[in-house]
Design a protein around this motif. Structure first.
Motif, mmCIF file in Angstrom:
data_model
loop_
_atom_site.group_PDB
_atom_site.id
_atom_site.type_symbol
_atom_site.label_atom_id
_atom_site.label_comp_id
_atom_site.label_asym_id
_atom_site.label_seq_id
_atom_site.Cartn_x
_atom_site.Cartn_y
_atom_site.Cartn_z
ATOM 1 N N LEU A 169 0.830 -1.197 0.000
ATOM 2 C CA LEU A 169 0.000 0.000 0.000
ATOM 3 C C LEU A 169 0.870 1.255 0.000
ATOM 4 O O LEU A 169 1.873 1.330 0.713
ATOM 5 N N LEU A 170 0.483 2.212 -0.825
ATOM 6 C CA LEU A 170 1.125 3.519 -0.833
ATOM 7 C C LEU A 170 0.149 4.540 -0.265
ATOM 8 O O LEU A 170 -1.030 4.534 -0.619
ATOM 9 N N VAL A 183 -0.508 -1.300 -4.842
ATOM 10 C CA VAL A 183 0.326 -1.458 -6.027
ATOM 11 C C VAL A 183 0.917 -2.859 -6.041
ATOM 12 O O VAL A 183 0.935 -3.553 -5.021
ATOM 13 N N ALA A 184 1.396 -3.274 -7.191
ATOM 14 C CA ALA A 184 1.984 -4.606 -7.323
ATOM 15 C C ALA A 184 3.232 -4.709 -6.456
ATOM 16 O O ALA A 184 4.144 -3.877 -6.552
ATOM 17 N N ALA A 185 3.280 -5.730 -5.609
ATOM 18 C CA ALA A 185 4.399 -5.879 -4.682
ATOM 19 C C ALA A 185 5.705 -6.164 -5.403
ATOM 20 O O ALA A 185 6.783 -5.902 -4.876
ATOM 21 N N GLU A 186 5.620 -6.716 -6.631
ATOM 22 C CA GLU A 186 6.843 -7.090 -7.341
ATOM 23 C C GLU A 186 7.447 -5.953 -8.158
ATOM 24 O O GLU A 186 8.443 -6.149 -8.857
ATOM 25 N N LEU A 187 6.859 -4.743 -8.075
ATOM 26 C CA LEU A 187 7.426 -3.612 -8.810
ATOM 27 C C LEU A 187 8.849 -3.319 -8.321
ATOM 28 O O LEU A 187 9.123 -3.394 -7.115
ATOM 29 N N PRO A 188 9.758 -2.983 -9.223
ATOM 30 C CA PRO A 188 11.116 -2.601 -8.796
ATOM 31 C C PRO A 188 11.063 -1.411 -7.850
ATOM 32 O O PRO A 188 10.185 -0.545 -7.948
ATOM 33 N N LEU A 195 6.417 6.111 -8.666
ATOM 34 C CA LEU A 195 4.960 6.084 -8.589
ATOM 35 C C LEU A 195 4.467 6.845 -7.368
ATOM 36 O O LEU A 195 3.505 7.619 -7.441
ATOM 37 N N ALA A 196 5.129 6.631 -6.228
ATOM 38 C CA ALA A 196 4.733 7.330 -5.002
ATOM 39 C C ALA A 196 4.873 8.837 -5.164
ATOM 40 O O ALA A 196 4.006 9.610 -4.749
ATOM 41 N N ARG A 201 2.396 14.200 -5.893
ATOM 42 C CA ARG A 201 2.303 15.471 -6.621
ATOM 43 C C ARG A 201 0.870 15.762 -7.073
ATOM 44 O O ARG A 201 0.473 16.922 -7.188
ATOM 45 N N ASN A 202 0.101 14.707 -7.323
ATOM 46 C CA ASN A 202 -1.233 14.873 -7.898
ATOM 47 C C ASN A 202 -2.347 14.463 -6.939
ATOM 48 O O ASN A 202 -3.442 14.101 -7.364
ATOM 49 N N GLN A 203 -2.073 14.561 -5.640
ATOM 50 C CA GLN A 203 -3.050 14.094 -4.659
ATOM 51 C C GLN A 203 -4.341 14.884 -4.700
ATOM 52 O O GLN A 203 -5.393 14.396 -4.287
ATOM 53 N N ASP A 204 -4.296 16.117 -5.241
ATOM 54 C CA ASP A 204 -5.493 16.954 -5.259
ATOM 55 C C ASP A 204 -6.531 16.483 -6.272
ATOM 56 O O ASP A 204 -7.684 16.950 -6.245
ATOM 57 N N VAL A 205 -6.176 15.563 -7.172
ATOM 58 C CA VAL A 205 -7.137 15.114 -8.177
ATOM 59 C C VAL A 205 -7.947 13.916 -7.700
ATOM 60 O O VAL A 205 -8.877 13.484 -8.381
#
Length: 292
Positions: A169-170, A183-188, A195-196, A201-205
């Motif tokens: 979770l992010l 999010v996918a746990a296997e992401l690099p 992604l985080a 940056r775009n939390q207002d949307v």
């Protein structure tokens, strides 16, 4: 599986027992059960499959689907090839599935980490999972499975080990604990950081609750039903829901009333029931719409 006869399955179980990885619990095993605290971090109600991370042949494998109804363990060929295991260890099978291999499986964390050996059938087919853990492994671990609690429990000496469903979770808004996305746990690691940062940056949307959508002018967004002027109004008979569904409906109605998105109307000309459908989101549960 296709081509597996009862005789083959019985022979397979006997072979597991000879290898010392068969089922059966020991007399000194601790009692294993599930308590309310086992639901910590699990959003209910849900219909999620139990997908865990396991260490198999010294590789940390994500997207491992736990299938209590499968008579065999499966490793998909794409994952097998990436593990770079010596194909000399493969054993042929007298079924339509050509090969199997005996691998070490480790579950849990120290000091309650447990390792057992089990056979995996190699399947060359597309899948969203890397492996499927079936009855052979669950018997080897004397495991107790709860898809509701999203957890496996097993004994290791006088301790109880656990393997939880894998989730990553992010948190998008640091000051709001409910603003999490899965999010996918296997992401690099580098991609997870990018992604985080993008989400932050775009939390207002994002609209996390109905109250986040207040103040939208009807001139910008309004919902209307395209009803023929001469249509006869329809009043549906009241539909009865079970206790869980009624709870969901009440909670959602209160959220929308509080946000000002809906209002109470007495003696309406048109009347329709709410329709609950299983949610396909990561959190599970129900989505609901008004039947029209």
């Amino acid at each position: 599986m296709d081509g597996d006869s009862n005789r083959t399955r019985k022979a397979h179980r006997r072979q597991l027992e000879v290898c010392g990885i068969g089922g059966g619990s020991r007399g000194n095993d601790p009692t294993m059960g599930f308590e309310p605290q086992d639901l910590e971090g699990v959003e209910t109600p849900h219909d999620d499959a139990l997908v865990i991370k396991a260490t198999i042949a010294n590789y940390d494998i994500s997207r491992v689907f736990v299938d209590t109804g499968s008579s065999v363990n499966i490793i998909f060929k794409k994952a097998f090839d990436q593990m770079q295991i010596d194909e000399a260890d493969l054993e042929s099978m007298a079924t339509s599935l050509p090969y199997k291999i005996r691998l070490a499986i480790s579950l849990g964390e120290e000091p309650a980490r447990r390792t057992r050996y089990s056979f995996f059938t190699i399947v060359d087919a597309p899948s969203s999972y890397n492996m499927i853990l079936g009855q052979p492994t669950l018997r080897a671990f004397s495991a107790v499975v709860s898809t509701y609690h999203q957890k496996i429990k097993f004994s290791e000496g006088d301790l109880v080990g656990e393997a939880r469903a894998e989730k990553e979770l992010l948190q998008v808004c640091p000051d709001r604990p409910e603003t999490t996305v899965q999010v996918a746990a296997e992401l690099p690691a580098k991609l997870k950081l990018e992604l985080a940062a993008c989400l932050l940056r775009n939390q207002d949307v994002f609209a996390w609750t109905p109250t986040d959508l207040t103040g939208v002018s009807p001139s910008i967004s309004v919902h209307r039903l395209n009803v023929l002027p001469g249509a006869r109004p329809i009043k549906q008979k009241r539909r009865h829901f079970d206790l869980e569904q009624n709870k969901v409906i009440r909670e959602e109605v209160q959220k929308l009333l509080k946000a000002g998105h809906i209002k109470e109307v007495h003696f309406p000309t048109w009347l329709s029931n709410v329709v609950l459908v299983p949610s396909q989101t990561t959190s599970g549960g129900y989505a609901w719409i008004s039947e029209t």
